[in-house]
Write a protein that holds these residues in place. Structure first.
Motif, PDB file in Angstrom:
ATOM      1  N   GLN A 180      -1.119  -2.800  -3.065  1.00 54.51           N
ATOM      2  CA  GLN A 180      -1.053  -4.250  -3.187  1.00 54.51           C
ATOM      3  C   GLN A 180       0.080  -4.765  -2.295  1.00 54.51           C
ATOM      4  O   GLN A 180       0.743  -3.997  -1.592  1.00 54.51           O
ATOM      5  CB  GLN A 180      -0.823  -4.638  -4.652  1.00 54.51           C
ATOM      6  CG  GLN A 180      -1.974  -4.246  -5.574  1.00 54.51           C
ATOM      7  CD  GLN A 180      -1.837  -4.856  -6.954  1.00 54.51           C
ATOM      8  OE1 GLN A 180      -1.574  -6.055  -7.109  1.00 54.51           O
ATOM      9  NE2 GLN A 180      -2.030  -4.035  -7.994  1.00 54.51           N
ATOM     10  N   THR A 181       0.338  -6.055  -2.356  1.00 59.09           N
ATOM     11  CA  THR A 181       1.317  -6.676  -1.452  1.00 59.09           C
ATOM     12  C   THR A 181       2.742  -6.144  -1.655  1.00 59.09           C
ATOM     13  O   THR A 181       3.574  -6.265  -0.752  1.00 59.09           O
ATOM     14  CB  THR A 181       1.320  -8.205  -1.639  1.00 59.09           C
ATOM     15  OG1 THR A 181       1.456  -8.517  -3.031  1.00 59.09           O
ATOM     16  CG2 THR A 181       0.020  -8.811  -1.132  1.00 59.09           C
ATOM     17  N   ASP A 182       3.021  -5.532  -2.821  1.00 52.97           N
ATOM     18  CA  ASP A 182       4.364  -4.997  -3.048  1.00 52.97           C
ATOM     19  C   ASP A 182       4.595  -3.680  -2.303  1.00 52.97           C
ATOM     20  O   ASP A 182       5.710  -3.168  -2.254  1.00 52.97           O
ATOM     21  CB  ASP A 182       4.643  -4.817  -4.544  1.00 52.97           C
ATOM     22  CG  ASP A 182       3.718  -3.798  -5.204  1.00 52.97           C
ATOM     23  OD1 ASP A 182       2.921  -3.146  -4.500  1.00 52.97           O
ATOM     24  OD2 ASP A 182       3.777  -3.652  -6.442  1.00 52.97           O
ATOM     25  N   GLY A 183       3.522  -3.126  -1.728  1.00 50.29           N
ATOM     26  CA  GLY A 183       3.649  -1.898  -0.949  1.00 50.29           C
ATOM     27  C   GLY A 183       3.740  -0.632  -1.762  1.00 50.29           C
ATOM     28  O   GLY A 183       3.893   0.457  -1.214  1.00 50.29           O
ATOM     29  N   LYS A 184       3.629  -0.745  -3.092  1.00 53.51           N
ATOM     30  CA  LYS A 184       3.757   0.438  -3.957  1.00 53.51           C
ATOM     31  C   LYS A 184       2.590   0.592  -4.934  1.00 53.51           C
ATOM     32  O   LYS A 184       2.041   1.686  -5.094  1.00 53.51           O
ATOM     33  CB  LYS A 184       5.067   0.361  -4.752  1.00 53.51           C
ATOM     34  CG  LYS A 184       6.323   0.432  -3.891  1.00 53.51           C
ATOM     35  CD  LYS A 184       7.574   0.375  -4.767  1.00 53.51           C
ATOM     36  CE  LYS A 184       8.839   0.457  -3.907  1.00 53.51           C
ATOM     37  NZ  LYS A 184      10.067   0.397  -4.749  1.00 53.51           N
ATOM     38  N   SER A 185       2.236  -0.487  -5.609  1.00 51.54           N
ATOM     39  CA  SER A 185       1.220  -0.416  -6.666  1.00 51.54           C
ATOM     40  C   SER A 185      -0.168  -0.173  -6.099  1.00 51.54           C
ATOM     41  O   SER A 185      -0.528  -0.722  -5.053  1.00 51.54           O
ATOM     42  CB  SER A 185       1.203  -1.714  -7.479  1.00 51.54           C
ATOM     43  OG  SER A 185       2.490  -2.011  -7.965  1.00 51.54           O
ATOM     44  N   HIS A 186      -0.938   0.634  -6.809  1.00 47.05           N
ATOM     45  CA  HIS A 186      -2.329   0.833  -6.387  1.00 47.05           C
ATOM     46  C   HIS A 186      -3.128  -0.437  -6.664  1.00 47.05           C
ATOM     47  O   HIS A 186      -2.753  -1.264  -7.496  1.00 47.05           O
ATOM     48  CB  HIS A 186      -2.952   2.035  -7.102  1.00 47.05           C
ATOM     49  CG  HIS A 186      -3.132   1.859  -8.582  1.00 47.05           C
ATOM     50  ND1 HIS A 186      -4.092   1.028  -9.137  1.00 47.05           N
ATOM     51  CD2 HIS A 186      -2.470   2.420  -9.634  1.00 47.05           C
ATOM     52  CE1 HIS A 186      -4.031   1.089 -10.466  1.00 47.05           C
ATOM     53  NE2 HIS A 186      -3.051   1.908 -10.791  1.00 47.05           N
TER      54      HIS A 186
END
Length: 337
Positions: free
Chosen positions: A215-221
């Motif tokens: 996702q946009t946070d770069g971490k969450s699937h």
């Protein structure tokens, strides 16, 4: 009765039998199918016949339930048709009814489901351009070049890509969690990575347990909703790339992207590419993760100009080489020494 146990008998209500049937015969089904069953029973079956005694159910009662679903999708109608047949087949096997009212029920003609199609060459060109700069570009390219399902891409970690192959062994579930199993047993597979995609993957590589597409946070699937938002954003950029006018950054009608261009079209395109490349259908079934080859054949039966041209070239080569060679051999063998 004191323990609240329902007696299994001919006078029991349909809703009580369905509850017993579910607990006995459907206790180990996957959560998604279990949820579907509960929804159909709650919304369709119980309101119509739940309070009737099971011995009084006639085929017409079940046909009315099916007819009330005629405005639903083919998939939904098939599910409820199958569900009714299973429920009353077991009731008959348990001697709760003397005849099976679901034995001859008719499946109504349902609302035609949206046809899946491949990208046109013009659409493919725009998809590749937008993928170069859009945050969802890698997600889109994995589906286009490797044919993964969206829920399989969401669960993909860097450790799953090795030796030129993507190893698929888990998927995003409806609950939003990642489960270490795929949609079907056939879904667990490995798919070769084309060079065009491999270069992009190498540039984006992170630590083994990180998700490939986030996702946009770069971490969450990704979740189901975040995949949808990503695709809508991608379509917006496609419209702009195709010359659509904008207002405050958003494209305004008439839009250039076709209404029937959905994310699944990328997976459909991959299967069509396999056909055009001459990949045998049994191998395509494995690469697509289809449990039944008939699912693959629905795509492979749509002949394209490319596949027909390839078939023509193969036949020409065979006739020129094999058949001509055979004729020459026969001619030589029949000559008198």
């Amino acid at each position: 009765m004191e323990k609240g146990i329902k007696k299994i008998e001919r006078n029991m209500l349909v809703k009580d039998w369905i509850n017993e049937w579910g607990n006995t015969y459907k206790s180990d089904v996957n959560p998604a199918w279990k949820s579907d069953i509960q929804g159909m029973v709650k919304n369709r079956i119980n309101p119509a016949i739940g309070n009737m005694q099971i011995k009084n159910i006639k085929p017409i009662h079940l046909d009315k339930i099916l007819n009330s679903c005629s405005n639903m999708s083919e998939s939904y109608v098939h599910k409820i048709y199958t569900l009714l047949r299973e429920i009353f087949k077991k009731a008959y096997a348990n001697n709760l009814i003397s005849t099976n009212p679901a034995a001859d029920i008719s499946k109504p003609k349902a609302k035609a489901s949206n046809a899946r199609r491949s990208l046109t060459e013009a659409e493919r060109s725009v998809v590749l351009k937008v993928a170069e700069k859009h945050r969802g570009g890698l997600f889109v390219l994995i589906m286009l070049y490797c044919g993964l399902r969206s829920q399989e891409i969401a669960a993909l970690q860097w450790k799953d890509i090795k030796g030129g192959y993507i190893h698929i062994n888990k998927a995003l579930k409806r609950s939003g969690a990642i489960e270490h199993s795929t949609k079907t047993k056939a879904g667990t597979r490995k798919v070769p990575v084309p060079e065009a995609l491999e270069r992009k993957l190498n540039k984006s590589y992170s630590s083994p347990f990180d998700y490939v597409c986030t996702q946009t946070d770069g971490k969450s699937h990704h979740t189901k909703s975040s995949i949808r938002k990503m695709w809508l954003s991608f379509l917006k950029e496609m419209n702009i790339e195709m010359g659509c006018k904008t207002y405050r950054g958003a494209p305004v009608p008439p839009l250039r992207v076709a209404d029937d261009l959905v994310l699944y079209c990328l997976r459909h395109t991959y299967c069509t590419d396999l056909q055009n490349a001459g990949v045998p259908i049994n191998v395509a079934r494995e690469l697509m993760g289809h449990e039944d080859i008939s699912t693959t054949s629905k795509i492979y039966t749509h002949s394209s100009d490319a596949s027909l041209e390839k078939a023509k070239n193969l036949l020409d080569s065979y006739v020129a080489g094999g058949v001509a060679g055979t004729s020459e051999h026969i001619e030589k063998s029949t000559k008198t020494p």
